[in-house]
Write a protein that holds these residues in place. Structure first.
Motif, PDB file in Angstrom:
ATOM      1  N   VAL A 195       0.837  -1.200   0.000  1.00 12.11           N
ATOM      2  CA  VAL A 195       0.000   0.000   0.000  1.00 12.11           C
ATOM      3  C   VAL A 195       0.875   1.254   0.000  1.00 12.11           C
ATOM      4  O   VAL A 195       0.627   2.209  -0.749  1.00 12.11           O
ATOM      5  N   VAL A 196       1.919   1.255   0.833  1.00  7.91           N
ATOM      6  CA  VAL A 196       2.820   2.415   0.919  1.00  7.91           C
ATOM      7  C   VAL A 196       3.517   2.651  -0.420  1.00  7.91           C
ATOM      8  O   VAL A 196       3.607   3.790  -0.898  1.00  7.91           O
ATOM      9  N   ARG A 197       3.994   1.579  -1.047  1.00  6.36           N
ATOM     10  CA  ARG A 197       4.668   1.740  -2.346  1.00  6.36           C
ATOM     11  C   ARG A 197       3.710   2.308  -3.395  1.00  6.36           C
ATOM     12  O   ARG A 197       4.092   3.158  -4.200  1.00  6.36           O
ATOM     13  N   ARG A 198       2.453   1.857  -3.372  1.00  3.94           N
ATOM     14  CA  ARG A 198       1.469   2.371  -4.324  1.00  3.94           C
ATOM     15  C   ARG A 198       1.214   3.864  -4.070  1.00  3.94           C
ATOM     16  O   ARG A 198       1.035   4.645  -5.006  1.00  3.94           O
ATOM     17  N   ILE A 199       1.187   4.272  -2.806  1.00  5.52           N
ATOM     18  CA  ILE A 199       1.002   5.687  -2.467  1.00  5.52           C
ATOM     19  C   ILE A 199       2.121   6.531  -3.082  1.00  5.52           C
ATOM     20  O   ILE A 199       1.876   7.591  -3.673  1.00  5.52           O
ATOM     21  N   PHE A 200       3.355   6.046  -2.973  1.00  2.69           N
ATOM     22  CA  PHE A 200       4.486   6.781  -3.537  1.00  2.69           C
ATOM     23  C   PHE A 200       4.434   6.790  -5.069  1.00  2.69           C
ATOM     24  O   PHE A 200       4.749   7.808  -5.698  1.00  2.69           O
ATOM     25  N   GLU A 201       4.032   5.683  -5.658  1.00  2.00           N
ATOM     26  CA  GLU A 201       3.925   5.629  -7.125  1.00  2.00           C
ATOM     27  C   GLU A 201       2.859   6.606  -7.627  1.00  2.00           C
ATOM     28  O   GLU A 201       3.064   7.310  -8.626  1.00  2.00           O
ATOM     29  N   VAL A 244      10.668   5.062   5.150  1.00  2.84           N
ATOM     30  CA  VAL A 244      10.456   4.103   4.053  1.00  2.84           C
ATOM     31  C   VAL A 244      11.785   3.746   3.375  1.00  2.84           C
ATOM     32  O   VAL A 244      11.903   2.714   2.722  1.00  2.84           O
ATOM     33  N   LEU A 245      12.790   4.636   3.530  1.00  2.00           N
ATOM     34  CA  LEU A 245      14.127   4.374   2.985  1.00  2.00           C
ATOM     35  C   LEU A 245      14.998   3.595   3.960  1.00  2.00           C
ATOM     36  O   LEU A 245      16.140   3.265   3.651  1.00  2.00           O
ATOM     37  N   GLY A 246      14.447   3.345   5.156  1.00  2.17           N
ATOM     38  CA  GLY A 246      15.204   2.626   6.183  1.00  2.17           C
ATOM     39  C   GLY A 246      15.858   3.535   7.202  1.00  2.17           C
ATOM     40  O   GLY A 246      16.547   3.072   8.105  1.00  2.17           O
ATOM     41  N   GLU A 247      15.646   4.856   7.085  1.00  2.00           N
ATOM     42  CA  GLU A 247      16.302   5.798   7.992  1.00  2.00           C
ATOM     43  C   GLU A 247      15.522   5.970   9.295  1.00  2.00           C
ATOM     44  O   GLU A 247      14.295   5.933   9.304  1.00  2.00           O
ATOM     45  N   PHE A 248      16.278   6.198  10.367  1.00  2.00           N
ATOM     46  CA  PHE A 248      15.686   6.565  11.654  1.00  2.00           C
ATOM     47  C   PHE A 248      16.357   7.848  12.124  1.00  2.00           C
ATOM     48  O   PHE A 248      17.580   7.923  12.191  1.00  2.00           O
ATOM     49  N   GLN A 249      15.557   8.868  12.397  1.00  2.00           N
ATOM     50  CA  GLN A 249      16.085  10.147  12.858  1.00  2.00           C
ATOM     51  C   GLN A 249      15.790  10.314  14.344  1.00  2.00           C
ATOM     52  O   GLN A 249      14.654  10.547  14.739  1.00  2.00           O
ATOM     53  N   ASP A 267      19.725   2.400   7.350  1.00  2.00           N
ATOM     54  CA  ASP A 267      19.571   0.944   7.494  1.00  2.00           C
ATOM     55  C   ASP A 267      19.079   0.529   8.877  1.00  2.00           C
ATOM     56  O   ASP A 267      19.340  -0.583   9.332  1.00  2.00           O
ATOM     57  N   TYR A 268      18.386   1.431   9.574  1.00  2.00           N
ATOM     58  CA  TYR A 268      17.830   1.090  10.880  1.00  2.00           C
ATOM     59  C   TYR A 268      16.569   0.243  10.703  1.00  2.00           C
ATOM     60  O   TYR A 268      16.342  -0.727  11.414  1.00  2.00           O
ATOM     61  N   TYR A 269      15.716   0.664   9.741  1.00  2.00           N
ATOM     62  CA  TYR A 269      14.512  -0.092   9.386  1.00  2.00           C
ATOM     63  C   TYR A 269      14.745  -0.831   8.068  1.00  2.00           C
ATOM     64  O   TYR A 269      15.611  -0.445   7.280  1.00  2.00           O
ATOM     65  N   PRO A 270      13.955  -1.837   7.767  1.00  2.00           N
ATOM     66  CA  PRO A 270      13.978  -2.413   6.414  1.00  2.00           C
ATOM     67  C   PRO A 270      13.478  -1.376   5.406  1.00  2.00           C
ATOM     68  O   PRO A 270      12.478  -0.703   5.658  1.00  2.00           O
ATOM     69  N   GLN A 271      14.170  -1.221   4.282  1.00  2.00           N
ATOM     70  CA  GLN A 271      13.763  -0.270   3.257  1.00  2.00           C
ATOM     71  C   GLN A 271      12.655  -0.882   2.410  1.00  2.00           C
ATOM     72  O   GLN A 271      12.783  -1.992   1.914  1.00  2.00           O
ATOM     73  N   ILE A 272      11.551  -0.123   2.230  1.00  2.00           N
ATOM     74  CA  ILE A 272      10.428  -0.661   1.454  1.00  2.00           C
ATOM     75  C   ILE A 272      10.158   0.147   0.181  1.00  2.00           C
ATOM     76  O   ILE A 272       9.358  -0.261  -0.652  1.00  2.00           O
ATOM     77  N   VAL A 273      10.796   1.324   0.035  1.00  2.00           N
ATOM     78  CA  VAL A 273      10.649   2.164  -1.161  1.00  2.00           C
ATOM     79  C   VAL A 273      12.038   2.522  -1.656  1.00  2.00           C
ATOM     80  O   VAL A 273      12.873   2.962  -0.863  1.00  2.00           O
ATOM     81  N   ASP A 274      12.309   2.317  -2.959  1.00  2.00           N
ATOM     82  CA  ASP A 274      13.650   2.649  -3.446  1.00  2.00           C
ATOM     83  C   ASP A 274      13.811   4.167  -3.522  1.00  2.00           C
ATOM     84  O   ASP A 274      12.842   4.920  -3.639  1.00  2.00           O
ATOM     85  N   GLU A 275      15.053   4.613  -3.435  1.00  2.00           N
ATOM     86  CA  GLU A 275      15.335   6.053  -3.313  1.00  2.00           C
ATOM     87  C   GLU A 275      14.840   6.838  -4.526  1.00  2.00           C
ATOM     88  O   GLU A 275      14.330   7.954  -4.382  1.00  2.00           O
TER      89      GLU A 275
END
Length: 598
Positions: A195-201, A244-249, A267-275
């Motif tokens: 669902v998240v990837r579709r939102i970005f697309e 979504v890129l795997g970053e944690f701030q 790389d803190y989270y699994p990346q689910i959307v490519d940059e």
């Protein structure tokens, strides 16, 4: 005799204390003290700082206590009133000089201060020496406790960050992830990640948060969490999340606000959307902010919003819907004329213009727009890569500017900032080289592409007959691409006819004989009609510097009288009424003479 007024001040450093006994205890003590000392407790004046720190003085600088002191000094709160607090550490946990200053700020402005834990009254301007010594000791101890607590928390978080590869800092995570049982990693919830990837697309293709939210709800996609449906603000929040890129701030609190603490942790989270997809979505969102987003119609009917302008006055061309029936349909009309101002009132049927535009502006590759994501051609992939690189470049330039700004701060070593700047410059050079490579590949591929006129006409028919969700998706994407490619689009609905008035004005200014004036104007009009200069035309300037101008046949949007191309070096080519262009040196002369009879 009127009772003195009493104000109960309640402060808790965390919202969690609300679930315990702290709020009830502080409130009940205030009520009890007011009854026992014949005071009138002002209960409709909420003097509460919930989740506000007294260690950094946030309750004074931006909290309820600071507003209370302002009201006292402004005379809105009577002198002789009472301020009831559980203990000194509710007022301040700052260093001693700041805490003592706050104490005197309260009492010297005519407010009696009461600490309920030990039932001590510090009268306005009359505090005894022994009382002062005791209050100073209490305030110093409160600061020491907070300092130690802060150091322990910082040390604990530092230790967590150092061990981040072994164990995650916190169990809190984005809604498309869940913490593993051993707390060493996160698992992706696949259906939510899709669902998240579709939102970005959808965002990258030109759809705004409102349209995406409506699609999710119309399609029955389950909302994340407890919500019964998707809301626009949450879709926007997802589109902004670099998680979504795997970053944690990591964040910290400053003056009551969350601010970033250090650099993001990759790389803190699994990346689910490519940059690339993330950057393209950010680019599209930025374009909508600048040009205006808004809620789109069911079929996103006008692809030229924020692009098409009147070639006579420069005003936007308004999309006009006249409904169904013989005189109905959709049109583009000068917004200046639509408001009754002095400009050409003639409208251009929208579908006719859309067809002419895509037939003759050959740089717009309509065929590529219709290919599904899984069937993307090499050139469309390169186009998307170009957009992503441009957004990456903008991010790096912004990062460089922020780093430069820190040099004047003085809080960070110049050596550290110099290293950061060098890294940023190296990244920028790399991105600029990638942009140049992609642009070269795009030019090479486009030079080899071709599509037959019949195929293009079929594609335009397909575009104009679309309905429903397919129309929203395709036309949103196409509108976004047009805003990337086109920098200027001018429509002249009546060709050069409106300029006839200018010729008449010049002749009037010359004060010539009226008969000669009319004869000259008749000759100009006869020449213009013979040359078909009154036919509707449009000119377009593309982002790469190429310009086109097209004069159309009056009765056929798919046929032209003149089609002229000016490349980015100024060279002119094309056809004017069947003759090749070569005798003209610019727009001003391209249409000045009618074609000679063969």
């Amino acid at each position: 005799m009127k009772k003195p007024l009493a104000y109960s001040y309640v402060r808790m450093s965390t919202d969690i204390q609300l679930k315990g006994d702290s709020l009830r205890r502080q409130t009940e003590r205030s009520k009890q003290y007011a009854v026992e000392h014949d005071l009138e407790l002002v209960e409709d004046f909420r003097l509460e700082d919930i989740g506000v720190s007294a260690f950094k003085g946030d309750n004074v600088s931006s909290g309820a206590l600071g507003k209370f002191l302002d009201a006292v000094k402004a005379g809105r709160i009577q002198k002789g009133s009472y301020l009831l607090v559980e203990s000194f550490d509710r007022l301040s946990r700052q260093k001693l000089n700041a805490s003592v200053s706050l104490f005197f700020d309260i009492t010297s402005n005519g407010i009696n201060l009461v600490t309920l834990s030990d039932n001590q009254l510090y009268k306005a301007g009359e505090a005894e020496f022994a009382q002062l010594i005791m209050s100073i000791v209490v305030m110093a101890r409160a600061n020491e406790e907070s300092e130690m607590k802060s150091q322990r928390l910082s040390a604990a978080w530092d230790a967590k960050r150092r061990a981040v590869g072994e164990k995650k800092l916190t169990g809190l995570c984005p809604a498309w992830l869940e913490l593993s049982e051993d707390r060493k990693g996160f698992h992706v919830i696949d259906d939510r990640a899709q669902v998240v990837r579709r939102i970005f697309e959808d965002s990258a293709s030109g759809q705004g948060s409102f349209v995406i939210t409506r699609r999710l709800n119309d399609s029955g996609v389950p909302a994340f969490g407890r919500s019964t449906g998707w809301v626009q603000s949450y879709v926007t929040k997802i589109l902004q999340a670099r998680a979504v890129l795997g970053e944690f701030q990591p964040h910290t609190k400053q003056n009551g606000r969350r601010v970033p603490l250090g650099d993001p942790m990759p790389d803190y989270y699994p990346q689910i959307v490519d940059e690339d997809l993330f950057l393209r979505a950010q680019f599209a969102r930025g374009k909508r902010k600048v040009e205006g987003g808004g809620r789109k119609g069911e079929a996103l009917r006008n692809l030229f919003t924020h692009l098409a302008t009147c070639g006579y006055c420069g005003s936007p061309m308004h999309f006009l819907n006249k409904g169904v029936g013989p005189g109905g349909g959709t049109y583009l009309k000068c917004s200046h004329a639509l408001r009754g101002l002095n400009c050409v009132p003639t409208a251009w049927r929208y579908q006719d213009f859309e067809r002419s535009f895509f037939l003759f502006v050959k740089e717009i590759d309509l065929a590529e727009m219709f290919r599904a994501s899984s069937q993307k051609s090499e050139v469309l992939i390169l186009d998307e890569r170009s957009v992503a690189l441009a957004e990456k470049k903008s991010e790096l330039e912004l990062k460089r500017e922020r780093t430069y700004a820190l040099i004047d701060d003085g809080a960070i070593s110049v050596e550290f900032l110099t290293t950061k700047l060098r890294e940023c410059e190296a990244d920028l050079a790399s991105v600029e080289q990638q942009i140049a490579d992609v642009d070269r590949q795009r030019r090479e591929i486009r030079e080899q592409q071709s599509i037959s006129p019949d195929e293009l006409r079929l594609l335009i028919d397909q575009l104009q007959k679309m309905e429903g969700s397919e129309a929203i998706s395709q036309r949103s994407m196409l509108a976004a691409r047009l805003r990337e490619i086109v920098t200027d689009l001018k429509l002249e609905v009546e060709g050069s006819l409106p300029r006839q008035d200018k010729a008449a004005a010049l002749l009037d200014a010359a004060d010539i004989d009226i008969q000669d004036r009319n004869q000259i104007l008749d000759l100009i009009e006869q020449s213009d009609r013979q040359a078909q200069r009154y036919n509707r035309s449009f000119s377009v300037v593309l982002a790469d510097g190429v310009s086109r101008r097209v004069v159309l046949k009056s009765d056929d949007p798919a046929s032209f009288i003149a089609e002229v191309l000016v490349d980015k070096d100024g060279a002119i080519s094309g056809s004017d009424r069947g003759m090749p262009i070569g005798w003209s040196d610019g727009w001003d002369n391209v249409f000045d003479e009618p074609a000679r009879a063969e």
